[in-house]
Enzyme design. Structure first.
Site, PDB file in Angstrom:
ATOM      1  N   CYS A   7      -5.576  13.346 -41.102  1.00 41.36           N
ATOM      2  CA  CYS A   7      -4.162  14.095 -41.507  1.00 41.36           C
ATOM      3  C   CYS A   7      -5.255  15.123 -42.099  1.00 41.36           C
ATOM      4  O   CYS A   7      -6.226  14.746 -42.142  1.00 41.36           O
ATOM      5  CB  CYS A   7      -3.170  13.485 -42.174  1.00 41.36           C
ATOM      6  SG  CYS A   7      -1.642  12.164 -41.350  1.00 41.36           S
ATOM      7  N   GLY A  33      -5.462  16.584 -37.096  1.00 43.73           N
ATOM      8  CA  GLY A  33      -4.671  16.199 -37.368  1.00 43.73           C
ATOM      9  C   GLY A  33      -3.735  17.308 -36.390  1.00 43.73           C
ATOM     10  O   GLY A  33      -3.734  18.285 -36.818  1.00 43.73           O
ATOM     11  N   ASN A 107      -2.867  11.647 -46.721  1.00 46.55           N
ATOM     12  CA  ASN A 107      -4.093  11.622 -46.151  1.00 46.55           C
ATOM     13  C   ASN A 107      -4.461  10.365 -46.186  1.00 46.55           C
ATOM     14  O   ASN A 107      -4.584  10.087 -47.811  1.00 46.55           O
ATOM     15  CB  ASN A 107      -4.546  12.407 -46.008  1.00 46.55           C
ATOM     16  CG  ASN A 107      -6.267  12.260 -45.102  1.00 46.55           C
ATOM     17  OD1 ASN A 107      -7.059  12.312 -44.930  1.00 46.55           O
ATOM     18  ND2 ASN A 107      -5.602  11.863 -44.079  1.00 46.55           N
ATOM     19  N   GLY A 108      -4.214   9.425 -45.293  1.00 45.26           N
ATOM     20  CA  GLY A 108      -4.358   7.716 -45.304  1.00 45.26           C
ATOM     21  C   GLY A 108      -3.088   7.174 -44.892  1.00 45.26           C
ATOM     22  O   GLY A 108      -1.994   7.493 -44.459  1.00 45.26           O
ATOM     23  N   TYR A 248     -17.468  11.159 -37.708  1.00 41.97           N
ATOM     24  CA  TYR A 248     -16.502  12.457 -36.259  1.00 41.97           C
ATOM     25  C   TYR A 248     -15.794  13.564 -36.581  1.00 41.97           C
ATOM     26  O   TYR A 248     -16.003  14.313 -36.438  1.00 41.97           O
ATOM     27  CB  TYR A 248     -15.632  10.743 -35.251  1.00 41.97           C
ATOM     28  CG  TYR A 248     -15.304  11.513 -34.540  1.00 41.97           C
ATOM     29  CD1 TYR A 248     -15.275  12.009 -33.345  1.00 41.97           C
ATOM     30  CD2 TYR A 248     -13.875  11.077 -34.805  1.00 41.97           C
ATOM     31  CE1 TYR A 248     -14.462  12.865 -32.370  1.00 41.97           C
ATOM     32  CE2 TYR A 248     -12.398  11.747 -33.679  1.00 41.97           C
ATOM     33  CZ  TYR A 248     -12.816  12.554 -33.005  1.00 41.97           C
ATOM     34  OH  TYR A 248     -12.357  13.076 -32.309  1.00 41.97           O
TER      35      TYR A 248
END
Ligand code: SF4
Length: 477
Positions: A7, A33, A107-108, A248
């Site tokens: 995200c 995302g 985010n997480g 990545y």
């Protein structure tokens, strides 16, 4: 590639065109995302929201942005890692409680979300979404602390796992990061306005200058007096920043965890070349995520880099049923080989990781059909043997090819002449603080264990968890 994104979060304080800035920031963070996007603004009196499924370019238009008035905003791009892809789960999430309206973008993944939510539901709480993030707002709403900052801090102390967060209230934007620092989050400045973003590449598009990272365990409050830094906890002695951000997820033009992604990614390629030298004519990347690693490999090995695969960037969902004769069409629609470059050559193919192996197998077959004489596959990460519980949507362990196959078995399955992965030791030489990273998806040693099932749809189906986790890492601290 392989792993799904996670995200993106973004926040703006003190800008006349806060919604437009958030929109541009989310645009730059689209790679993190692609399922949905949302922006919530406050004009000091009212809160305005727009959330929808789809890419940033589809979710907003001029009319939508013109209605998101106010000088503060937060935004979110989502790839679902917990809770399915539905409109109820699109963030930022917004509630009205005794402290007023509060919105959050996360985010997480919280590893104790199941326990927290089940406890609250037993007490009569009603949840509107099936994401782990909603428990954060419930914890804030239940707090009896005197000020909003204290309510948020009290809630943060109850969370475990990975969280980089931005909150919006009527008149403030507040950011926080978990004590291990799993996910990135940084602060930038445009004139008198401030911005938060998952990655610094979002600052460039809006002309903001990078100020600093939000530290693990820190809360940063943006109000009328400029940034105020508070702590909800001390950082862990050993941070556990996600090393996969460098391999990545993050864009090469971003600065995260105190380092430039491009530089680290090049080092991955250089180290890979040292660990797995090979006699070959050309180095090619699986574009785009592996380009920088392949460049590093080429620089170190002195084997020329060429663009041997062309990626179609405009692939969306396709509903065409291919004829039987159109073999490997799902990979062919995305990658096309450049025959004039590959024909008769000994090729080093560089990719960042292998998850299931099925895409790579098809790609190898396509490169062979284009006339490559030899294919030597080099992977810029160690074998992925375990799932991630900290915000990356990895398949179950059983689906990860390296969880059950040795390297030579994977080589034979893929049909390449040789296969080498970067070693864990080699990976850690590429970052400045090798003790400060999570490597659980390669080692199976988890910094913090989930409290139960972390299946993506745990809150939809209330399922139990049948899969064995890894083990908790033993820290020498
Ligand atoms: Fe990152 Fe892997 Fe750790 Fe997940 S398990 S946080 S992907 S390093």
């Amino acid at each position: 590639m392989k792993l799904k994104e996670e995200c993106a979060i973004f926040g703006v304080y003190g800008a006349d065109d806060a919604a437009q800035i958030a929109y541009l920031g989310l645009y730059a963070l689209q790679h993190r995302g692609q399922e949905s996007s949302g922006i919530i603004t406050s004009d000091g009196e009212c809160v305005h929201e727009h959330r929808a499924l789809g890419l940033v370019s589809k979710v907003y238009d001029e009319d939508v942005l013109s209605k998101l008035t106010g000088r503060i905003a937060i935004g979110h791009n989502r790839y679902s890692t917990m809770g399915l892809s539905s409109i109820a789960n699109v963030q930022p999430l917004l509630v009205d409680c005794k402290a007023g309206k509060i919105a959050v973008a996360h985010n997480g993944n919280l590893v104790n979300a199941v326990e927290l939510r089940r406890g609250m539901e037993a007490d009569g709480s009603i949840f509107r979404s099936t994401t782990d993030s909603e428990v954060i707002l419930h914890l804030i709403a239940r707090s009896r602390a005197a000020t909003l900052e204290e309510m948020i801090i009290e809630a943060l102390r109850k969370l475990q796992g990975a969280f980089s967060l931005v909150f919006l209230t009527r008149d403030r934007v507040i950011a926080a990061r978990d004590t291990r620092g799993f996910r990135p989050l940084c602060l930038g400045r445009i004139g008198d306005a401030y911005v938060f973003a998952s990655e610094s590449c979002a600052f460039d598009i809006i002309g903001a200058e990078y100020v600093r990272e939000i530290a693990p365990g820190e809360v940063c409050v943006l109000g009328s007096g400029g940034p105020e830094y508070l702590r909800f906890a001390e950082p862990e002695k050993r941070l556990r920043r996600c090393i996969f951000e460098f391999i990545y997820f993050a864009r090469p033009d971003s600065r995260i965890f105190g380092e430039n992604v491009d530089k680290v990614r090049r080092k991955l390629g250089r180290r890979l070349a040292i660990e797995s030298s090979v006699d070959a004519d050309l180095v090619i990347a699986v574009p785009d995520s592996s380009n920088t690693i392949a460049l590093g490999f080429s620089e170190e090995s002195k084997i020329p880099f060429e663009l041997g695969l062309i990626r179609n960037h405009y692939v969306g969902r396709t509903f065409i049923q291919p004829r039987q004769s159109m073999r490997d069409w799902d990979v062919r629609i995305k990658f096309n080989p450049v025959r004039g470059i590959l024909k008769g050559k000994r090729i080093v193919v560089v990719d960042d990781s292998i998850v299931r192996g099925s895409t790579m197998r098809k790609l190898v077959s396509i490169i062979r059909q284009a006339g490559a004489r030899e294919i030597h596959l080099r992977i810029g990460s160690p074998p992925i043997t375990h799932s991630c519980y900290y915000g990356i949507d990895t398949p179950t362990r059983g689906e990860l090819i390296a969880s059950s196959h040795a390297v030579d078995q994977i080589r034979d399955y893929l049909g390449v002449d040789s296969l080498h992965y970067l070693s864990i030791e080699g990976l850690l030489t590429c970052v400045e603080d090798p003790d400060g990273y999570c490597i659980a998806c390669f080692s199976g040693k988890y910094p913090i264990m989930p409290d139960g099932c972390l299946h993506k749809d745990v809150f939809e189906n209330r399922i139990g968890c049948g899969e064995g986790f890894g083990v908790r890492e033993e820290l020498d601290i």
